[in-house]
Design a protein around this motif. Sequence first.
Motif, mmCIF file in Angstrom:
data_model
loop_
_atom_site.group_PDB
_atom_site.id
_atom_site.type_symbol
_atom_site.label_atom_id
_atom_site.label_comp_id
_atom_site.label_asym_id
_atom_site.label_seq_id
_atom_site.Cartn_x
_atom_site.Cartn_y
_atom_site.Cartn_z
ATOM 1 N N LEU A 46 0.194 45.037 20.418
ATOM 2 C CA LEU A 46 -0.364 45.827 19.321
ATOM 3 C C LEU A 46 -0.948 47.107 19.892
ATOM 4 N N ILE A 129 -4.206 41.685 15.270
ATOM 5 C CA ILE A 129 -4.612 41.152 16.575
ATOM 6 C C ILE A 129 -4.220 39.685 16.706
ATOM 7 N N ALA A 132 -0.941 39.255 18.385
ATOM 8 C CA ALA A 132 -0.697 39.997 19.622
ATOM 9 C C ALA A 132 -0.994 39.184 20.875
ATOM 10 N N TYR A 135 -3.424 44.024 23.459
ATOM 11 C CA TYR A 135 -3.867 45.007 22.477
ATOM 12 C C TYR A 135 -4.338 46.266 23.200
ATOM 13 N N ASP A 137 -5.947 50.013 22.246
ATOM 14 C CA ASP A 137 -6.540 50.904 21.249
ATOM 15 C C ASP A 137 -6.614 52.286 21.878
ATOM 16 N N SER A 198 -7.177 43.276 26.295
ATOM 17 C CA SER A 198 -7.271 44.488 25.487
ATOM 18 C C SER A 198 -7.900 45.614 26.294
#
Length: 318
Positions: A46, A129, A132, A135, A137, A198
């Motif tokens: 993601l 999320i 996933a 992740y 961002d 993440s």
Amino acid sequence: MKKEISICNITAKQGQKAQGFINILDTETKMPITIINGQKEGKTVLITAGVHGCEYPGIRTAIELSQEIDPKEVSGNIIIVHLVNMEGFEQRRAAVMPQDNKNILRVFPGDKNGTISDKIAHVITTELISKADYYFDIHGGDLHEELIPHIYYPAKAKKEVVNKCKEIAKHFNVGYYAPSNNINGTFTSAAVNQDVPSLLIERGGCGLCQEEEVNLYKDDMLNILSLLNMIEYKRCHKDFTPEEIKYAIYLDAVKDGCWTCFVDAGQSVKKGDKLGVISDYFGNIIDTYYAEFDSTILYNTVAYSVPKGSSLVAYGRV
């Protein structure tokens, strides 16, 4: 990997790409997304951009990646949210969602019964999320920020999750990666609450959307997808080997006022160096900020106006 993957009202079949807008629960707010369902088995990644609507390099990177990646050359799934905060983008509102004046980055994992920012966070948490394996961002420095490209990893997640995050961070073309000790927040919530490795990446700033920065960003993201065995890609750029920031200080304004900054992003400073001052509206200095240790400036505010509680400067030591 499933033959098809669906998110809200959008479905991509195996070997295909699907694009469109997903609605945020019972509101009229929408987010543009692309689902890339690869031809072969693999991980699900993601990527979200535009949590802050004026962080343009990340937004343009997400849009161009969604155009350029061919699902027939992908193993696994790639979910790309081009623009989380569409209203902030359209209204050129830095940092917050205009409807409720909240920073979406501070309300994860969200609340389906909350205000619009809470609902957006809830949808990303439960619909995106949750699907996933990794992740990312991607941010771009806001209208009022100057920064050196760097990464945050979730220091409060499980040890194995933290180790995965730090290992991936080392493959980015940025100067530094630093711990985030927050329990909630966009990427930290994913890692802490759902064990999804993440990272939050920063590149850009000052309201600029320069092609060179976007190309470096795309190169980074494609390289990471290659590292995860999802695509074949030979990276174009590698200028830095990231160093880990062991400790950082994030200074916020304690009063409203006029900010004069004496340092630049990426600059090395010594303990006791003056970082900046806040003056009142008559020009009288009301606060002065000094470096507490030898360090590197990660980001600084270039705006003259600084409301109480807003960020001023961040610096960290390797």
